[in-house]
Design a protein around this motif. Structure first.
Motif, mmCIF file in Angstrom:
data_model
loop_
_atom_site.group_PDB
_atom_site.id
_atom_site.type_symbol
_atom_site.label_atom_id
_atom_site.label_comp_id
_atom_site.label_asym_id
_atom_site.label_seq_id
_atom_site.Cartn_x
_atom_site.Cartn_y
_atom_site.Cartn_z
ATOM 1 N N GLY A 8 0.817 -1.221 0.000
ATOM 2 C CA GLY A 8 0.000 0.000 0.000
ATOM 3 C C GLY A 8 0.845 1.264 0.000
ATOM 4 N N GLY A 14 1.202 4.873 3.505
ATOM 5 C CA GLY A 14 2.254 3.991 3.005
ATOM 6 C C GLY A 14 3.355 4.784 2.311
ATOM 7 N N ASP A 34 1.915 -2.641 -4.427
ATOM 8 C CA ASP A 34 0.648 -1.898 -4.434
ATOM 9 C C ASP A 34 -0.066 -2.218 -5.754
ATOM 10 O OD1 ASP A 34 -0.276 1.108 -2.919
ATOM 11 O OD2 ASP A 34 -1.332 0.348 -4.679
ATOM 12 N N LEU A 36 -2.334 -0.418 -7.073
ATOM 13 C CA LEU A 36 -2.785 0.851 -7.667
ATOM 14 C C LEU A 36 -4.285 0.845 -7.929
ATOM 15 C CD1 LEU A 36 0.186 1.637 -10.109
ATOM 16 C CD2 LEU A 36 -0.153 2.413 -7.763
ATOM 17 N N ALA A 39 -7.161 4.524 -5.150
ATOM 18 C CA ALA A 39 -6.507 5.282 -4.057
ATOM 19 C C ALA A 39 -4.993 5.288 -4.177
ATOM 20 C CB ALA A 39 -6.896 4.696 -2.700
ATOM 21 N N GLY A 40 -4.449 4.444 -5.058
ATOM 22 C CA GLY A 40 -3.002 4.370 -5.213
ATOM 23 C C GLY A 40 -2.564 5.295 -6.336
ATOM 24 N N ASP A 60 -1.222 -7.164 -6.507
ATOM 25 C CA ASP A 60 -2.357 -7.251 -5.585
ATOM 26 C C ASP A 60 -1.990 -8.167 -4.419
ATOM 27 O OD1 ASP A 60 -4.947 -7.881 -4.430
ATOM 28 O OD2 ASP A 60 -5.791 -7.056 -6.280
ATOM 29 N N PHE A 82 0.210 -1.877 4.965
ATOM 30 C CA PHE A 82 -0.678 -0.714 4.905
ATOM 31 C C PHE A 82 -1.804 -0.942 3.897
ATOM 32 C CE2 PHE A 82 3.280 1.398 6.283
ATOM 33 C CZ PHE A 82 2.817 2.299 7.232
ATOM 34 N N ALA A 84 -4.913 -1.487 1.937
ATOM 35 C CA ALA A 84 -6.284 -1.689 2.401
ATOM 36 C C ALA A 84 -7.221 -0.847 1.555
ATOM 37 C CB ALA A 84 -6.417 -1.268 3.864
ATOM 38 N N THR A 126 -6.472 0.431 12.831
ATOM 39 C CA THR A 126 -7.096 1.733 13.060
ATOM 40 C C THR A 126 -7.848 1.751 14.387
ATOM 41 O OG1 THR A 126 -8.968 3.060 12.307
ATOM 42 C CG2 THR A 126 -8.919 0.815 11.524
ATOM 43 N N LYS A 193 -10.727 12.378 1.213
ATOM 44 C CA LYS A 193 -10.741 12.348 2.674
ATOM 45 C C LYS A 193 -10.942 13.762 3.216
ATOM 46 C CE LYS A 193 -10.015 7.895 2.969
ATOM 47 N NZ LYS A 193 -8.844 7.160 3.373
#
Ligand SMILES: NC(=O)c1ccc[n+]([C@@H]2O[C@H](COP(=O)([O-])OP(=O)(O)OC[C@H]3O[C@@H](n4cnc5c(N)ncnc54)[C@H](O)[C@@H]3O)[C@@H](O)[C@H]2O)c1
Length: 340
Positions: A8, A14, A34, A36, A39-40, A60, A82, A84, A126, A193
């Protein structure tokens, strides 16, 4: 020379962790895995890609054979997971991919660690696994012994991965640790976010969406403080242990929105209240006493400094987040690899 495998690493925390390792440990190698997802963003790792101590795999974590091949090729000494699916709203719309990546993906990484000589494994979790706290009990904080009590498919998937990690420790002797951190903010956070969304919308004079009445409280931590905590746990934490990470920095969402308006010289009338998230947790607050007592960790960035640095970073890196908002960032991998 150690080799640390970071999953990640093209995401927010990450990537900050990759840079933290490369800067702090000149003799370590960093391998990033990652896949990708949306979010990557490989362009986040542009500076790292120019460093001969860094290797990137578009891979993956759910793919056992692919992960096994990375372990064979790179022989990592430690893994920090990381990777997720991390957005609560998306988990409410489509839970399945959260279960697949966050639980089964973590399992694939742990199996690979066991199969390659019990490689040290750290699971990044988290504070959301603890559910929420009431707004009118400021004395209550999450400790590592607070029962898991999840509210969203995202937090349920993270809690499941934590339990699986503990089971792998106990049953197979996996050399693992877990950290549970509060909300992070800082450079390279994807603009869906809360904080980067507010900054991007403010700069575009667009409405700043705030859930409900904006009274929900989060315990904010600057991302580099999180990275330093994970690194300490990885190197000096006790195997089988959970460590909470948080900065005693509780803020209401509405106060963050006001602060960002002020920092950017925009009117608070941009703030728009939108229908609350389903099952929205009221308050998160971490008791970081264990990591402080055992490993001497304390946050180093005061919120006022961290938020100023973050706003400045988004101002100075408009092309980075504008490419995300426009969707152009998705072409970066093809430009880097396929066009060669
Ligand atoms: N952001 C926070 O405030 C926060 C707080 C506490 C803990 N965490 C945890 O920290 C970790 C990182 O969070 P983030 O905010 O950086 O997330 P992010 O969404 O920014 O990044 C996640 C990264 O994982 C990659 N990924 C997703 N599925 C994958 C798969 N199947 N295989 C390989 N790569 C995959 C994505 O491409 C992306 O680069 C997560 O585990 C999250 O639960 C986040």
């Amino acid at each position: 020379m150690s080799t640390i495998l970071v999953t990640g690493g093209a995401g927010f925390i990450g990537a900050n962790f990759v840079y933290y390792l490369l800067e702090r440990y000149p003799s370590d190698r960093v391998v990033c895995v990652d896949s990708l997802t949306y979010a990557g963003n490989l362009s986040t790792l542009e500076r790292a890609l120019a460093d001969p101590r860094f290797v990137f795999y578009k891979q993956d974590i759910r793919d056992r054979a692919g992960i096994d091949a990375v372990f064979e090729a790179e022989k990592p000494d430690a893994v920090v997971n990381f990777a997720a699916e991390s957005h609560v709203d998306r988990s409410i719309e489509s839970p399945e991919i959260f279960l697949e990546t966050n639980i089964l993906g973590a399992q694939v990484m742990m199996d690979a660690c066991l199969a390659h000589g019990n490689v040290r494994f750290h699971q990044v979790s988290t504070d959301e696994v603890y559910g929420d706290l009431p707004l009118d009990r400021p004395d209550l904080l999450f400790t590592e012994d607070t029962p898991l009590h999840t509210s969203s498919p995202y937090s349920a998937s993270k809690a499941a991965a934590d339990l699986l990690t503990q089971a792998y420790c106990r049953t197979y002797g996996l050399a693992a640790t877990i950290s549970r951190c509060s909300n992070n903010y800082g450079p390279y956070q994807f603009p869906e976010k809360f904080i980067p969304l507010l900054i991007a919308n403010c700069l575009a004079d667009k409405p700043l969406p705030v859930y409900g009445k904006g009274l929900n409280v989060r315990d904010w931590l600057y991302v580099t403080d999180h990275c330093r905590a994970v690194d300490l746990i990885l190197r000096r934490g006790r195997i089988g242990q959970v460590y909470n990470i948080g900065g005693h920095n509780e803020m209401r969402n509405i106060d963050i929105a006001r602060l960002i308006c002020r920092a950017l010289g925009k009117p608070e009338s941009l703030i728009t209240y939108v229908t609350d998230r389903k099952g929205h947790d009221l308050r998160y607050a971490i008791d970081p006493e264990k990591i402080h007592g055992e490993l001497g960790w304390l946050p180093e960035t005061a919120f006022a400094d961290g938020i100023r640095a973050t706003v400045d970073w988004y101002l100075a890196h408009r092309p980075w987040w504008e490419a995300i908002v426009s969707g152009e960032y998705r072409d970066y991998y093809e430009r880097m690899y396929n066009d060669r």
